[in-house]
Design an enzyme around this catalytic site. Structure first.
Site, short mmCIF file in Angstrom:
data_model
loop_
_atom_site.label_atom_id
_atom_site.label_comp_id
_atom_site.label_asym_id
_atom_site.label_seq_id
_atom_site.Cartn_x
_atom_site.Cartn_y
_atom_site.Cartn_z
N PRO A 1 0.83 -1.22 0.00
CA PRO A 1 0.00 0.00 0.00
C PRO A 1 0.85 1.26 0.00
O PRO A 1 1.90 1.32 0.64
CB PRO A 1 -0.79 -0.12 1.32
CG PRO A 1 -0.74 -1.56 1.68
CD PRO A 1 0.55 -2.08 1.17
N SER B 1 11.88 -19.09 3.35
CA SER B 1 13.14 -18.44 3.02
C SER B 1 14.04 -18.17 4.22
O SER B 1 15.13 -17.63 4.06
CB SER B 1 12.86 -17.11 2.30
OG SER B 1 12.18 -16.22 3.14
N LYS C 1 13.46 -7.34 -0.05
CA LYS C 1 14.42 -7.73 0.98
C LYS C 1 15.69 -6.88 0.91
O LYS C 1 16.27 -6.53 1.94
CB LYS C 1 14.74 -9.21 0.84
CG LYS C 1 13.55 -10.11 1.15
CD LYS C 1 13.84 -11.58 0.91
CE LYS C 1 12.62 -12.42 1.24
NZ LYS C 1 12.84 -13.86 1.00
N GLY D 1 2.02 3.96 -4.92
CA GLY D 1 1.64 4.76 -6.09
C GLY D 1 1.04 3.97 -7.23
O GLY D 1 1.12 4.40 -8.38
N LYS D 2 0.39 2.85 -6.95
CA LYS D 2 -0.17 2.03 -8.03
C LYS D 2 -1.29 2.77 -8.75
O LYS D 2 -1.34 2.81 -9.99
CB LYS D 2 -0.69 0.70 -7.45
CG LYS D 2 0.38 -0.14 -6.78
CD LYS D 2 -0.17 -1.47 -6.30
CE LYS D 2 -1.15 -1.31 -5.16
NZ LYS D 2 -0.55 -0.76 -3.95
N THR D 3 -2.21 3.34 -7.98
CA THR D 3 -3.34 4.04 -8.61
C THR D 3 -2.88 5.29 -9.34
O THR D 3 -3.36 5.58 -10.45
CB THR D 3 -4.38 4.42 -7.53
OG1 THR D 3 -4.78 3.24 -6.82
CG2 THR D 3 -5.59 5.06 -8.16
#
Length: 810
Positions: free
Chosen positions: A396, A718, A761, A399-401
């Site tokens: 979240p 991992s 990571k 800046g995807k939107t």
């Protein structure tokens, strides 16, 4: 059973009106069969239970008798010489007729005429005579029979007080007649049979006229004292008068309203007719059809849609506008003709312009920008970008939107966004069928109407949080929409004609891919936004967040300054997540405090926020510096991936002397992580001699492995090599190399398998100050694909087996 509500029906069925009743009375008088009641009334009477109201003396009433008991009582009365029957009201209307359910006071009535009889029913006309009080009652066969004591009306000397009461009753009755003329016939009939000088009879008659409930009327019947009876009747009459006035008022209001509506309707119809004659206006239906035809001239419908529109218009012309079907048909045509059939915006494939827009709106994200520019370049060479479905995946606040907004701006396309999060109804995607009331098309057709073009950019937010319920599976419904081989003929349930969605550019957003169904994920091209490191957040804050916060709080740059050291502390101590959403909140909090300071002190000109001032503005830091334990055996630092981005993971191990060997894990570990710890334990126990340990160590010690932050659930494979390193450090007493972090899955043979989330990571390692990193050898290409600014200053080792890890760590 006597039912007062059926009286009017009975009278009409047998054509018994008031005049007929009068004729019957006159006939009885002429024949000399009507004599003084006190001379002929028997002391034993068959009883008829009445409901819902009692009978009063001196009143001629029709009765409808039902049931064997009542018909048997009628027969017993007819067999007696006096043909008299007792009428007593029941106590509880919901209970059956019975001895216990009868009032004590009733009325003796002379059977005047039997109008109709059947097996278990009879219609009779009776003349009620005198009150009686039941002294004893029993059952005689199926009928009720009572021994009664009469209360005969006595002649009263009409004194001024009683005359005044009588005049008050007559005055109230006169007002009632003026309001409700229906009372006039009954009053005339009473005046023909009775004298106004008999106040008792007048009171009984007035009470019988009212619409009071049965219990109130029974109370008046049971009041033997005339003076008290008149008092109670006057109260009832006054209530009746008020109710009649209110009823008349309501009726007048309704009539006035209806008259006004009718007048308005006639005037509107006349106005409409005049306008039509003058050619100023057409009928509503013609106007609607002209509107639809005007829209169609600008559109290019496919053959099936064109045929559907023509059929629906013919249907609309035949339907009356007042019909409910008219609105259904009109709404359907409205949707069909308002969609952008064949309407496209012109795409811009200017790569230099697209790069400027992306750089203007976003800092960093170099690999994401390059992938989007490549996508636009392919569209330029191909001539279109149809059939493309992108999925932006990241934590979240990264800046995807906003990236979706920038892509639409760069391409010159209309933008529409809707969230799929929590959507559980398939109809949200494919619409409702028109058979349902309030049916509407799905979100995709609605978005086409909103943007007005057939090639917008549609952003499907939170595609990883789509749900399913008994109303359908929206994720399955999306398969058709997001398949380039099918969406050229997308058929919405409401429209029921194919609409071409193949020119739409779909961009979905998600925080993680695990919850997206595989068939849906297979249709999308994944672009990852991993998050920002401190340096990137610093620039984003300077370029975007601080200016935006200043403007939204009514401040200017010269009034508030946040020093670089303070900004770094905000990022590191208060907003350490992968995105910048929390960083923006912290900056806004500072601006609110600054605005309050300016409001309280008007002489204040400028505020400078230093690192030392932060606790006054933001309280204590939410995060402390990640402690990388150094010089302590049994501790190793791992690297983890979460939906919020990357994180460091401290793993601790200790050994305790015990009579038998054992191993346990704590720290709220998931099933996969527990299995990884057991693999690490088994591998080290099998190869302890190779790493400088004593073969008898495990037989004499109990091993405890712990992952701190026990309240946080943890899972994944991992951390295998990190756990094995912590165990070796505990057993040998050797300290792990300083500033070293590692990640990799361990097998029972000691091989190190590749992991995911390498970029996240690496960012977490830089944020925590680690200088040396150990990655699986199979992740070498993933690391080399990272931007140079992420790799700068890091010493990275790629390992194939745990032996390589041991050589680096110790």
């Amino acid at each position: 059973m006597a039912d007062e509500e059926q009286l009017d029906n009975m009278a009409s069925n047998f054509e018994i009106d008031q005049d007929k009743i009068s004729e019957i009375i006159e006939e009885q008088v002429n024949e000399g069969s009507m004599v003084v009641a006190s001379e002929v009334l028997p002391t034993g009477l068959p009883i008829i239970p009445l409901r819902p109201r009692p009978a009063f003396p001196g009143i001629m009433i029709p009765l409808v008798l039902n049931g064997q008991g009542q018909v048997a009582a009628l027969r017993q009365a007819m067999e007696h010489q006096t043909q008299t029957i007792g009428l007593v009201m029941v106590r509880d209307l919901d209970e059956e007729d019975g001895i216990q359910n009868l009032h004590q006071v009733g009325v003796a009535a002379k059977i005047v005429k039997v109008l109709h009889t059947e097996k278990n029913a009879a219609h009779v006309l009776v003349n009620s005579l005198e009150r009686f009080v039941i002294e004893e009652i029993n059952e005689r066969g199926v009928a009720l029979y009572a021994r009664v004591r009469y209360h005969f009306a006595t002649e009263l000397s009409v004194n001024p007080e009683l005359r005044a009461y009588s005049m008050a009753i007559l005055s109230t009755l006169k007002e009632l007649v003026q309001i409700n003329p229906l009372y006039s016939e009954e009053i005339k009939l009473f005046l023909n049979r009775s004298s106004l000088d008999d106040p008792g009879r007048l009171a009984d008659f007035a009470a019988n006229l009212t619409t009071a409930d049965g219990q109130q009327l029974q109370e008046i019947l049971a009041t033997l004292d005339v003076r008290k009876r008149i008092d109670k009747v006057l109260v009832l009459l006054k209530k009746e008068l008020e109710v009649s006035r209110l009823q008349t008022k309501i009726s007048q209001q309704i009539e006035e309203k209806v008259s006004a509506q009718q007048r308005e309707f006639f005037l509107r119809e006349q106005l409409k007719a005049i306008k039509q004659e003058l050619g100023l206006e057409k009928e509503g239906k013609d106007t609607e059809i002209e509107k639809f035809q005007k829209r169609l001239k600008k559109l290019k419908l496919n053959e099936e849609a064109q045929h559907a529109v023509e059929d629906e218009m013919e249907k609309l012309q035949l339907i009356d506008p007042s019909s409910p079907e008219y609105n259904v048909s009109r709404s359907y045509l409205d949707w069909l003709t308002i969609l952008p059939w064949g309407v496209f915006s012109k795409d811009s494939y200017n790569i230099a312009r697209a790069r400027r827009i992306l750089d203007r709106d976003h800092y960093g994200l170099k690999d994401v920008k390059e992938r989007i520019l490549e996508f636009i370049a392919v569209g330029k060479m191909k001539g279109d970008i149809s059939g493309s479905i992108l999925c932006l995946v990241g934590p979240p606040g990264v800046g995807k939107t906003s990236v979706g907004h920038s892509i639409a701006d760069a391409l010159g396309r209309k933008f529409f966004r809707f969230s799929l999060g929590g959507m559980r109804d398939e109809a949200e995607i494919k619409g409702h069928r028109r058979t349902y009331i309030g049916a509407m098309p799905g979100k995709f057709i609605q978005s086409m109407k909103t943007v007005g073009t057939a090639n917008p950019l549609l952003m499907l937010d939170e595609i990883d949080k789509i749900g399913a319920s008994f109303q359908g599976d929206p994720a399955s419904a999306l398969l058709e929409v997001l398949d380039p081989e099918q969406n050229y003929s997308f058929r919405d349930h409401y429209l029921d004609v194919p609409f071409d969605l193949s020119n739409v550019l779909f961009i979905a957003t998600a925080n993680q891919l695990d919850t997206i169904p595989s068939p849906l994920l297979d249709r999308m091209e994944i672009i990852r936004l991993s998050g920002y490191i401190l340096e990137e957040k610093l620039e984003i804050a300077k370029r975007y967040l601080i200016p935006k916060a200043l403007t939204s709080h009514g401040l200017v740059r010269s009034q508030v300054t946040i020093q670089k050291a303070a900004l770094k502390q905000i990022i590191d101590g208060y907003a350490r997540e992968a995105g910048v959403r929390n960083l923006e909140k912290q900056i806004k909090k500072i601006m609110r405090r600054a605005a309050m300071a300016f409001g309280e002190d008007e002489s204040l000109k400028k505020i400078t926020i230093t690192k030392r001032d932060l606790e006054n503005y933001l309280e204590k830091p939410a995060f402390t510096t990640d402690e990388i334990f150094e010089g302590v055996p049994g501790v190793a630092t791992g690297l983890a991936w979460t939906s919020q981005g990357g994180a460091t993971l401290q793993i601790e191990a200790t050994a305790m002397l015990a009579k038998r060997k054992g191993f346990k894990q704590t720290g709220q570990l998931g099933k996969v992580m527990v299995e990884s710890s057991e693999i690490a334990y088994s591998y080290i126990m099998a190869h302890i001699n190779d790493y400088g340990g004593n073969a008898d160590f495990f037989d004499q010690h109990f091993i405890h492995l712990h992952v701190p932050a026990g309240a946080t659930p943890k899972d994944g494979p991992s951390a295998g090599i990190t756990m094995a390193t912590a165990l070796v450090s505990t057993i040998t007493g050797k300290v792990v190399k300083k500033k070293l972090g590692m990640t990799g899955e361990l097998t029972l043979t000691g091989r190190v398998l590749p992991i995911g989330g390498l970029k996240e990571k690496t960012i977490a390692a830089r944020r925590s100050g680690l200088k040396s990193l150990i990655f699986p050898n199979d992740n070498r290409n993933d690391y080399e694909a990272l931007p140079d600014y992420l790799k700068e200053g890091l010493e990275v080792h790629f390992v194939k087996s745990f032996n390589d890890v041991y050589q680096i760590a110790f």
